[in-house]
Design a protein around this motif. Structure first.
Motif, PDB file in Angstrom:
ATOM      1  N   LEU B  84     -12.188  45.908 -87.984  1.00  9.87           N
ATOM      2  CA  LEU B  84     -12.211  46.417 -86.739  1.00  9.87           C
ATOM      3  C   LEU B  84     -11.250  46.495 -85.229  1.00  9.87           C
ATOM      4  N   ILE B  85      -9.863  46.146 -85.389  1.00 10.52           N
ATOM      5  CA  ILE B  85      -9.306  46.142 -84.181  1.00 10.52           C
ATOM      6  C   ILE B  85      -7.504  47.221 -84.555  1.00 10.52           C
ATOM      7  N   CYS B  87      -6.133  48.469 -87.440  1.00 11.22           N
ATOM      8  CA  CYS B  87      -6.146  49.200 -87.832  1.00 11.22           C
ATOM      9  C   CYS B  87      -6.188  50.815 -86.423  1.00 11.22           C
ATOM     10  N   HIS B  88      -6.373  50.284 -85.578  1.00 12.56           N
ATOM     11  CA  HIS B  88      -6.800  51.675 -84.628  1.00 12.56           C
ATOM     12  C   HIS B  88      -5.194  51.846 -84.503  1.00 12.56           C
ATOM     13  N   PHE B  89      -4.769  50.746 -84.165  1.00 11.46           N
ATOM     14  CA  PHE B  89      -3.444  51.258 -83.218  1.00 11.46           C
ATOM     15  C   PHE B  89      -2.278  51.157 -83.600  1.00 11.46           C
ATOM     16  N   LYS B  92       1.497  51.851 -82.078  1.00 14.92           N
ATOM     17  CA  LYS B  92       1.772  51.675 -80.525  1.00 14.92           C
ATOM     18  C   LYS B  92       2.087  50.188 -79.767  1.00 14.92           C
ATOM     19  N   GLU B  95      -0.277  48.707 -77.237  1.00 15.22           N
ATOM     20  CA  GLU B  95      -1.502  48.653 -77.425  1.00 15.22           C
ATOM     21  C   GLU B  95      -2.015  47.770 -79.252  1.00 15.22           C
ATOM     22  N   LEU B  98      -1.236  44.417 -76.814  1.00 14.94           N
ATOM     23  CA  LEU B  98      -2.579  43.435 -76.120  1.00 14.94           C
ATOM     24  C   LEU B  98      -3.956  43.137 -76.633  1.00 14.94           C
ATOM     25  N   ALA B  99      -4.037  43.933 -77.915  1.00 14.54           N
ATOM     26  CA  ALA B  99      -5.234  43.384 -78.989  1.00 14.54           C
ATOM     27  C   ALA B  99      -4.949  42.354 -79.546  1.00 14.54           C
ATOM     28  N   TYR B 101      -3.105  40.289 -78.430  1.00 22.82           N
ATOM     29  CA  TYR B 101      -3.157  38.425 -77.359  1.00 22.82           C
ATOM     30  C   TYR B 101      -4.067  38.043 -76.991  1.00 22.82           C
ATOM     31  N   ALA B 102      -5.119  39.252 -77.368  1.00 22.82           N
ATOM     32  CA  ALA B 102      -6.480  39.531 -77.373  1.00 22.82           C
ATOM     33  C   ALA B 102      -7.066  38.217 -77.784  1.00 22.82           C
ATOM     34  N   MET B 105      -6.020  34.985 -77.500  1.00 18.91           N
ATOM     35  CA  MET B 105      -6.999  34.352 -76.274  1.00 18.91           C
ATOM     36  C   MET B 105      -8.321  34.359 -77.118  1.00 18.91           C
ATOM     37  N   LEU B 106      -8.964  34.770 -77.515  1.00 23.91           N
ATOM     38  CA  LEU B 106     -10.473  34.383 -78.373  1.00 23.91           C
ATOM     39  C   LEU B 106     -10.070  33.227 -79.197  1.00 23.91           C
ATOM     40  N   GLN B 109      -9.940  29.722 -76.250  1.00 25.94           N
ATOM     41  CA  GLN B 109     -11.291  28.997 -76.267  1.00 25.94           C
ATOM     42  C   GLN B 109     -12.189  29.207 -76.659  1.00 25.94           C
ATOM     43  N   THR B 223       7.942  29.443 -78.843  1.00 24.87           N
ATOM     44  CA  THR B 223       9.688  30.016 -78.693  1.00 24.87           C
ATOM     45  C   THR B 223       9.882  30.150 -80.082  1.00 24.87           C
TER      46      THR B 223
END
Lengths: 402, 289
Positions: B84-85, B87-89, B92, B95, B98-99, B101-102, B105-106, B109, B223
Motif C-alpha cells: 500500500l505505502i 513500495c511507492h517510496f 527516497k 519520504e 515520513l511514511a 513514522y506515520a 504513530m498509527l 495510537q 535508542t
C-alpha cells in the motif's frame, strides 16, 4: 511508476501522520449543554490522556469527571452547573503551558484542576501568576514553597516518607539501597530519605539513578546483590512508569524478593493489580489506599465501578482520590463565593475548607494551601490489593518546605 | 568491584546482547537490503508484545505458538504496508522516513485506543533461576539467547542459502540487472520488508515477559536498536551481532562501575566517534561479491 501514484501515496502518508498527531494533540470540550455563561461555571481539566504518565493519570481524569457529574446531578454549585473543558498535555511541560494558556485565554475558565508531573506544575506556575487563575494540583509530590495560585490536594514528604522510613527500619531492615528515575521528584525524595535514614541510625548501602527509559535492570540487580550480600535490605525504589514495572518483574524473576524487600512511593493499586506476583510483599506509602474502610470510600468506589467498570475500580489510586477531593473542594470554594466569583475569593475560600473525603475528613491548611491528611503504609497482598499495615494516629499538618 | 560482580555483569551483559540482537535484526534486514529506515520498527516490537499477551497470557496457547502467531501476523501486516505505502517510496529517504513514522504513530495510537492504557503483564514461560556460585541468570534469559541464535541462524540460512535469499541479495546489488534476468523484484521487495517486520513482531513477543506490555513499549527500545544498527553497519549480520555484544557488555560493565546514566552517555559518545571514523559501521562487509 506514474508520477500521480507517487503523489497519492505521499498524500496518504501525510494524512496518516496528521491523524496520528491529531489523536494526541487536541483537547475535547465536555458537557454538551451550551448554556450561556450565566447558568454555568466553567472549569478546565488538564491531564495526560496520552504520553508516558497516561496510565497514572487516567484514574485522575475519571475521578474528576465522576465528581463533576455527581455535583451537577445534585443541583450544581448554588444552582449553576459545572461546565468543563478537557485538555491533554501528553506528559510534556511545554504542552502543559500551552494548553493552560488556551484554557485561560480562549475558554475563559474560572479555575483549573489537574497536572501530575512536577516539571509540568513548575512550568505552569508563572502562567497562573501572569493571568491570576487558580490551579488545584491533585498529586502527591516532593514539596515546594507554596505558590499563591496553587492549592495542593496531595500529600507531601512530611506526611509520607517521614513515617515510611521509620516503619521500614522497625519492621523490615535498617539497611537501605536507594534507586530512582533521574528526575526532579526521585532525586529530591531520595535525598530526603538519605538524611532521614542516617539520622535514625540506618545504613545507606548504595544509590542508583537510572534514565527514564531504562527497562533492563540486570546490572542494577547485580550491584544490589554484590553490595547488600546476605544481610536483609530495603530497596527504596522511586522508578516511574514502564521502568518501575520492569524493575519489579526482573527483581522477582531473579529470586531476590526472598532476601530483600522493595518499598516505593510509586507502588499503587494500578501497579499492584497489573504486576501480579512480582508486587506481592512489597511496601507502599501514601495517604490513600482503596482498601480504606469509610462510608465515603465505599460510595466513591461504587460510583467509580458503575461508571467505569469493576476492574477499573480495583485500580483506583491515591492520585485518583485526591483529584476527586480536588473537584469537591473547588466546588465548595466556588459555592462560598456566591455571585462574586473572583480568583481572590476562590483562593481565600479554600482556607480551612473541609471535605468528608474517601480517605477520611481532610482540611485545607490556610497557611500553605496543602491538606491535613493521615500517613499510611500499605503491604501488597496476594490478590493485588494493598492492605494498610500502619497509619498515623491523626491527620498530619502539611510542611511542604521542610 | 569484586570478581563475582564482574562475572555477573558480564553474564547479564551477554544475555542482554542477544536480546538486543534479536530486537535489532528486523531493522537491519530492512535497512541493509532495502535502504529503508523503518521508523515503525519499535512499534512492531510493541505490537508483537501485545500479540504475545493475548495469545499466551489470555488465550493460554503455548509460548512457541504465540511467537509463531506474532511472526505471521507481523509478516502479513508487513505485506499490506509494503504494497500500500512503502513500495511507492523506494530510493527516497525523506519520504520513507515520513511514511514509516506515520505508520509508527498509527500503530501506537491504535494500540492506545484498542488496548487502553493499563499495564499488561506476561508471565515468564520458565521461572527457574540458574546459579553458578554467585552468578545467576534467569532461565528465560537463556531461552531468549536460544531464540536469538535460532533466529540469527535461520536468517543467515534464509539470505545466503535459499533461492529467494539469492534473489534478495541480487536485487540489493543490482536491481535492473536482476530484473533483466526475469526476476520479479517487486515481489522480492515485499518479501524482504515483510520478513523484517515479521522478525520485529517475533522479537516483540519474545521480550514481552521481561517488559511490561503497554502502548509505549516501543519507546524504550528506540535508542538502543538504532544505535546498534548504526554501529554494526547494515551490510553484515555478523556486524549487528558484534555491535550488540560491544554495546550491551559496555553498558553493563560501565554501569556496574558507575551508574547506568553515565554508561549510556559513554557508549553513545563512543558510537558517535566510531560512526565519524567509519561511517558505514564497524563491520562493513568485506564479503560483498
Amino acid at each position: 511508476m506514474k508520477k500521480s501514484s507517487k503523489f497519492t501515496a505521499l498524500l496518504l502518508s501525510l494524512a496518516l501522520l496528521i491523524t496520528g498527531v491529531g489523536a494526541c494533540g487536541k483537547g475535547t470540550s465536555g458537557d454538551a449543554t451550551k448554556a450561556s455563561s450565566g447558568d454555568t461555571i466553567k472549569i478546565g481539566l488538564v491531564f495526560s490522556l496520552t504520553g508516558g504518565t497516561a496510565i497514572s493519570e487516567q484514574c485522575m481524569y475519571n475521578s474528576a469527571l465522576l465528581a463533576i457529574n455527581e455535583i451537577n446531578a445534585a443541583g450544581g454549585i448554588g444552582g449553576k452547573k459545572i461546565e468543563y473543558v478537557v485538555k491533554d498535555y501528553a506528559t510534556d511541560a511545554d504542552t502543559a503551558v500551552k494548553v493552560v494558556k488556551d484554557l485561560i485565554l480562549q475558554d475563559n475558565v474560572k479555575a483549573i484542576v489537574g497536572l501530575y508531573t512536577s516539571s509540568s506544575r513548575i512550568a505552569v506556575e508563572p502562567v497562573l501568576e501572569e493571568y491570576k487563575i487558580p490551579l488545584v494540583y491533585p498529586t502527591f509530590y516532593e514539596g515546594e514553597k507554596p505558590n499563591p495560585y496553587v492549592v495542593y490536594t496531595g500529600c507531601v514528604p512530611n506526611q509520607q516518607g517521614d513515617y515510611f522510613v521509620p516503619y521500614l527500619m522497625d519492621n523490615v531492615s535498617k539497611n537501605f539501597y536507594l534507586i530512582g528515575t533521574d528526575t526532579t521528584y526521585a532525586s529530591i525524595i531520595n535525598d530526603q530519605a538519605k538524611t532521614l535514614i542516617t539520622s535514625l541510625g540506618g545504613n545507606v548501602i548504595g544509590e542508583e539513578l537510572v534514565s527514564s527509559d531504562t527497562t533492563e535492570f540486570s546490572d542494577v540487580i547485580a550491584k544490589i546483590k554484590d553490595q547488600c550480600g546476605d544481610q536483609g535490605c530495603v530497596i527504596y525504589c522511586n522508578l516511574n512508569g514502564d521502568s518501575g514495572t520492569s524493575f519489579y518483574t526482573q527483581f522477582s524473576a531473579a529470586g531476590l524478593s526472598d532476601n530483600y524487600t522493595i518499598a516505593s512511593f510509586i507502588m499503587d493499586e494500578s501497579f499492584s493489580t497489573a504486576l501480579g506476583k512480582a508486587a506481592v510483599g512489597t511496601y507502599a506509602c501514601v495517604n490513600y489506599f482503596n482498601t480504606i474502610d469509610t462510608d465515603a470510600n465505599t460510595k466513591y468506589l461504587k460510583a467509580y465501578s458503575d461508571a467505569y467498570g469493576a476492574d477499573s475500580a480495583k485500580a483506583v489510586t491515591a492520585v485518583g482520590e485526591s483529584t476527586y477531593d480536588a473537584v469537591y473542594l473547588l466546588s465548595k470554594s466556588l459555592e462560598k463565593c456566591g455571585a462574586d466569583i473572583t480568583t481572590d475569593n476562590i483562593l481565600k475560600n479554600f482556607d480551612d475548607l473541609t471535605f468528608d473525603a474517601p480517605q477520611g475528613t481532610i482540611q485545607v491548611d490556610p497557611d500553605t494551601h496543602h491538606i491535613y491528611c493521615t500517613a499510611r503504609v500499605g503491604l501488597v497482598q496476594d490478590d493485588g490489593t494493598i492492605k494498610i499495615v500502619y497509619q498515623s494516629d491523626k491527620p498530619i499538618k502539611p510542611e511542604p518546605t521542610k | 568491584m569484586s570478581l563475582s560482580m564482574l562475572s555477573q555483569l558480564l553474564v547479564s551483559g551477554l544475555s542482554g546482547s542477544f536480546v538486543l540482537l534479536l530486537t535489532s535484526l528486523g531493522l537491519v534486514i530492512i535497512l541493509g537490503y532495502m535502504k529503508v529506515v523503518n521508523l515503525a520498527h519499535t512499534e512492531m516490537l510493541m505490537a508483537g508484545a501485545y500479540i504475545c499477551y493475548y495469545a499466551f497470557q489470555v488465550a493460554k496457547l503455548p509460548f512457541v505458538a504465540a511467537l509463531a502467531i506474532a511472526f505471521a501476523a507481523s509478516f502479513l501486516f508487513g505485506v499490506v504496508i509494503e504494497r500500500l505505502i512503502i513500495c511507492h517510496f523506494y530510493g527516497k529517504m525523506s519520504e520513507t522516513l515520513l511514511a514509516t513514522y506515520a505508520i509508527s504513530m498509527l500503530l501506537k495510537q491504535g494500540a492506545l485506543l484498542l488496548f487502553g492504557k493499563n499495564y499488561k503483564k506476561v508471565d515468564y514461560p520458565t521461572s527457574e533461576v540458574f546459579t553458578f556460585g554467585s552468578v545467576y541468570i534467569e532461565s528465560y534469559k537463556v531461552v531468549l539467547v536460544g531464540i536469538s541464535i535460532l533466529v540469527l541462524a535461520f536468517t543467515f540460512f534464509f539470505i545466503h542459502k535459499t533461492k529467494i535469499g539469492r534473489k534478495i541479495r541480487s536485487t540489493t546489488q543490482n536491481r535492473s540487472m536482476t530484473e533483466c534476468l526475469g526476476i520479479d523484484t517487486k515481489r522480492v521487495d515485499t518479501i524482504t520488508f515483510s520478513y523484517g517486520m515479521g522478525l520485529a513482531g517475533l522479537a516483540g513477543a519474545a521480550i514481552a515477559p521481561i517488559s511490561t506490555v503497554t502502548y509505549s513499549l516501543g519507546e524504550s527500545w528506540l535508542t538502543n536498536t538504532f544505535m546498534n544498527v548504526v554501529m554494526g553497519g547494515v551490510s553484515s549480520l555478523f556486524g549487528t551481532f558484534a555491535s550488540s555484544v560491544i554495546i550491551q557488555e559496555s553498558i553493563s560493565v560501565i554501569s556496574g562501575l558507575s551508574n547506568s546514566v553515565t554508561a549510556q552517555i559513554i557508549v553513545l559518545l563512543v558510537v558517535i566517534v566510531i560512526v565519524r571514523l567509519k561511517p558505514e559501521g564497524l563491520f562493513t562487509s568485506k564479503e560483498r561479491r
